[in-house]
Design a protein around this motif. Structure first.
Motif, PDB file in Angstrom:
ATOM      1  N   TYR A   4      -7.094  -3.499  -2.149  1.00 49.18           N
ATOM      2  CA  TYR A   4      -7.117  -3.486  -3.608  1.00 49.18           C
ATOM      3  C   TYR A   4      -6.711  -4.856  -4.139  1.00 49.18           C
ATOM      4  CZ  TYR A   4      -7.244   1.594  -3.136  1.00 49.18           C
ATOM      5  OH  TYR A   4      -7.589   2.872  -2.797  1.00 49.18           O
ATOM      6  N   THR A   9      -2.335  -6.020 -14.720  1.00 46.10           N
ATOM      7  CA  THR A   9      -2.214  -5.367 -13.417  1.00 46.10           C
ATOM      8  C   THR A   9      -1.651  -6.323 -12.377  1.00 46.10           C
ATOM      9  OG1 THR A   9      -3.992  -3.771 -13.840  1.00 46.10           O
ATOM     10  CG2 THR A   9      -3.494  -4.259 -11.540  1.00 46.10           C
ATOM     11  N   TYR A  56     -11.561  -2.711  -5.626  1.00 48.49           N
ATOM     12  CA  TYR A  56     -11.343  -2.404  -4.216  1.00 48.49           C
ATOM     13  C   TYR A  56     -12.574  -2.747  -3.397  1.00 48.49           C
ATOM     14  CZ  TYR A  56     -14.145   1.845  -4.922  1.00 48.49           C
ATOM     15  OH  TYR A  56     -15.168   2.721  -5.215  1.00 48.49           O
ATOM     16  N   GLU A  57     -12.312  -3.090  -2.152  1.00 42.48           N
ATOM     17  CA  GLU A  57     -13.355  -3.343  -1.162  1.00 42.48           C
ATOM     18  C   GLU A  57     -13.005  -2.516   0.074  1.00 42.48           C
ATOM     19  OE1 GLU A  57     -16.080  -5.150  -1.506  1.00 42.48           O
ATOM     20  OE2 GLU A  57     -15.611  -6.046  -3.465  1.00 42.48           O
ATOM     21  N   SER A  58     -13.962  -1.722   0.549  1.00 48.90           N
ATOM     22  CA  SER A  58     -13.738  -0.889   1.732  1.00 48.90           C
ATOM     23  C   SER A  58     -14.648  -1.353   2.854  1.00 48.90           C
ATOM     24  CB  SER A  58     -14.019   0.590   1.417  1.00 48.90           C
ATOM     25  OG  SER A  58     -13.117   1.079   0.449  1.00 48.90           O
ATOM     26  N   THR A  64     -17.198  -0.394  -2.827  1.00 52.88           N
ATOM     27  CA  THR A  64     -16.598  -1.325  -3.768  1.00 52.88           C
ATOM     28  C   THR A  64     -16.599  -0.700  -5.145  1.00 52.88           C
ATOM     29  OG1 THR A  64     -16.677  -3.591  -4.631  1.00 52.88           O
ATOM     30  CG2 THR A  64     -18.786  -2.480  -4.279  1.00 52.88           C
ATOM     31  N   VAL A  66     -14.006  -0.224  -9.036  1.00 57.56           N
ATOM     32  CA  VAL A  66     -12.736  -0.380  -9.744  1.00 57.56           C
ATOM     33  C   VAL A  66     -12.124   0.994  -9.936  1.00 57.56           C
ATOM     34  CG1 VAL A  66     -11.620  -1.125 -11.879  1.00 57.56           C
ATOM     35  CG2 VAL A  66     -13.516  -2.468 -10.942  1.00 57.56           C
ATOM     36  N   LYS A  67     -10.835   1.116  -9.652  1.00 53.49           N
ATOM     37  CA  LYS A  67     -10.124   2.367  -9.847  1.00 53.49           C
ATOM     38  C   LYS A  67      -8.910   2.132 -10.741  1.00 53.49           C
ATOM     39  CE  LYS A  67     -11.365   4.588  -5.454  1.00 53.49           C
ATOM     40  NZ  LYS A  67     -10.854   5.234  -4.213  1.00 53.49           N
ATOM     41  N   THR A  89      -9.283  -0.166   3.189  1.00 53.07           N
ATOM     42  CA  THR A  89      -9.532  -0.494   1.786  1.00 53.07           C
ATOM     43  C   THR A  89      -8.456  -1.448   1.302  1.00 53.07           C
ATOM     44  OG1 THR A  89     -10.587   1.644   1.328  1.00 53.07           O
ATOM     45  CG2 THR A  89      -9.754   0.403  -0.558  1.00 53.07           C
ATOM     46  N   GLU A 124      -5.194  -1.295 -12.873  1.00 52.88           N
ATOM     47  CA  GLU A 124      -6.660  -1.317 -12.808  1.00 52.88           C
ATOM     48  C   GLU A 124      -7.039  -2.261 -11.678  1.00 52.88           C
ATOM     49  OE1 GLU A 124      -9.867  -3.237 -15.615  1.00 52.88           O
ATOM     50  OE2 GLU A 124      -9.349  -1.239 -16.376  1.00 52.88           O
ATOM     51  N   LEU A 125      -7.491  -1.679 -10.564  1.00 49.08           N
ATOM     52  CA  LEU A 125      -7.654  -2.448  -9.341  1.00 49.08           C
ATOM     53  C   LEU A 125      -9.094  -2.402  -8.831  1.00 49.08           C
ATOM     54  CD1 LEU A 125      -4.409  -1.200  -7.590  1.00 49.08           C
ATOM     55  CD2 LEU A 125      -4.834  -3.550  -8.354  1.00 49.08           C
ATOM     56  N   GLY A 177       0.820  -1.206   0.000  1.00 49.74           N
ATOM     57  CA  GLY A 177       0.000   0.000   0.000  1.00 49.74           C
ATOM     58  C   GLY A 177       0.853   1.255   0.000  1.00 49.74           C
TER      59      GLY A 177
END
Length: 292
Positions: A260, A268, A244-246, A227, A229-230, A258, A241-242, A141
């Motif tokens: 990724y 990626t 994510y779950e928060s 949730t 994609v970023k 969070t 291109e990840l 991170g």
């Protein structure tokens, strides 16, 4: 935060976003205001124009849940906007003690067990507060957000990075989307805890130093996300291109972790392997690093 001003600005900005066609009513002749008129919102909500005008002036004290629900339906508020309106009404009622507040009694430091948990995660993982301070991360991170850590004069903060650091324009390929989301998160945080001095100070600083921030802050957009994609462009490993779950940390009020993840066998995923190798051998991705 001036609650009445916040209510007025929020409701008028939502009213301006709804067209007569979206509301299912005739547009009529020439219109002097964008979106709906007060009288049209009042009719859609089933209340008098005078009463709705009073509410739009910011006088939400004592308003019932059914009235708030009627306004939310008339203005076609999404879940985040509806929750924001309810929080503004709670504040008007003096029930802000019921709202979740950020701890302010002492400087927050990461618990060893939380850091151990982050370090046990093999994907990039971070912890932020409502002000979007980057408070903790695992090695991957920190490597992923090495640009955010680059300024040693402040606690790493996504607001300052996004609007005051030129590296953000490269790091976020769709900078406008990232900026919109960041400001909506901060506006939501202001509704959750309107007495957070740190957030007030941050908003004041960004409003003074960034026209882009000030314009977005005035739009009064809010959001709830957990949730998605970023996309990023990392200075060492390139495009990411990840997903994510928060998730909120139950033991740490107001903090969100969070995580990724890359699609298996994707470019990626390969880039994250390279990032992990770089992170393990490089020292410039540490929180104390100042070079890029």
């Amino acid at each position: 935060m001036n609650n009445r001003a916040e209510v007025h600005d929020f409701l008028t900005s939502r009213r301006a976003k709804i067209t007569p066609k979206q509301a299912g009513i005739p547009a009529g002749g020439q219109r002097r205001v964008p979106g709906l008129r007060r009288s049209e919102v009042a009719a859609l909500a089933g209340m008098s124009v005078e009463y709705y005008a009073k509410l739009e002036r910011g006088q939400l004290a004592g308003v019932s849940a059914s009235v708030l629900d009627a306004i939310a339906r008339a203005l076609q508020l999404d879940d985040a906007e509806r929750a924001h309106l309810i929080r503004l009404a709670q504040e008007a009622n003096g029930s802000s003690a019921l709202l979740r507040r950020s701890p302010r009694s002492k400087r927050w430091t990461v618990r060893p067990s939380l850091q151990w948990s982050l370090d046990a995660i093999t994907a990039p993982a971070i912890v932020v507060n409502r002000r979007q301070d980057l408070l903790a991360a695992n090695l991957l991170g920190r490597a992923m957000y090495s640009d955010v850590y680059a300024d040693p004069t402040h606690t790493p903060n996504f607001g300052r990075f996004t609007f005051l650091d030129t590296a953000a324009r490269r790091f976020y390929p769709d900078w406008n989307l990232a900026a919109d989301m960041l400001v909506a998160n901060l506006r939501t945080a202001a509704g959750v805890d309107p007495h957070d001095k740190g957030l007030h100070d941050l908003v004041g600083e960004l409003s003074t130093r960034s026209d882009d921030f000030r314009r977005r802050w005035g739009s009064h957009n809010v959001r709830i996300h957990g949730t998605g994609v970023k996309t990023f462009h990392h200075r060492v490993v390139g495009d990411l291109e990840l997903a994510y779950e928060s998730m909120e940390l139950i033991a740490e009020q107001g903090l969100v972790m969070t995580i990724y993840a890359a699609e298996p066998a994707s470019p990626t995923a390969e880039a994250l392997t390279l990032l992990a190798s770089w992170a393990s051998t490089s020292s410039d991705n540490s929180p104390s690093a100042s070079s890029r």
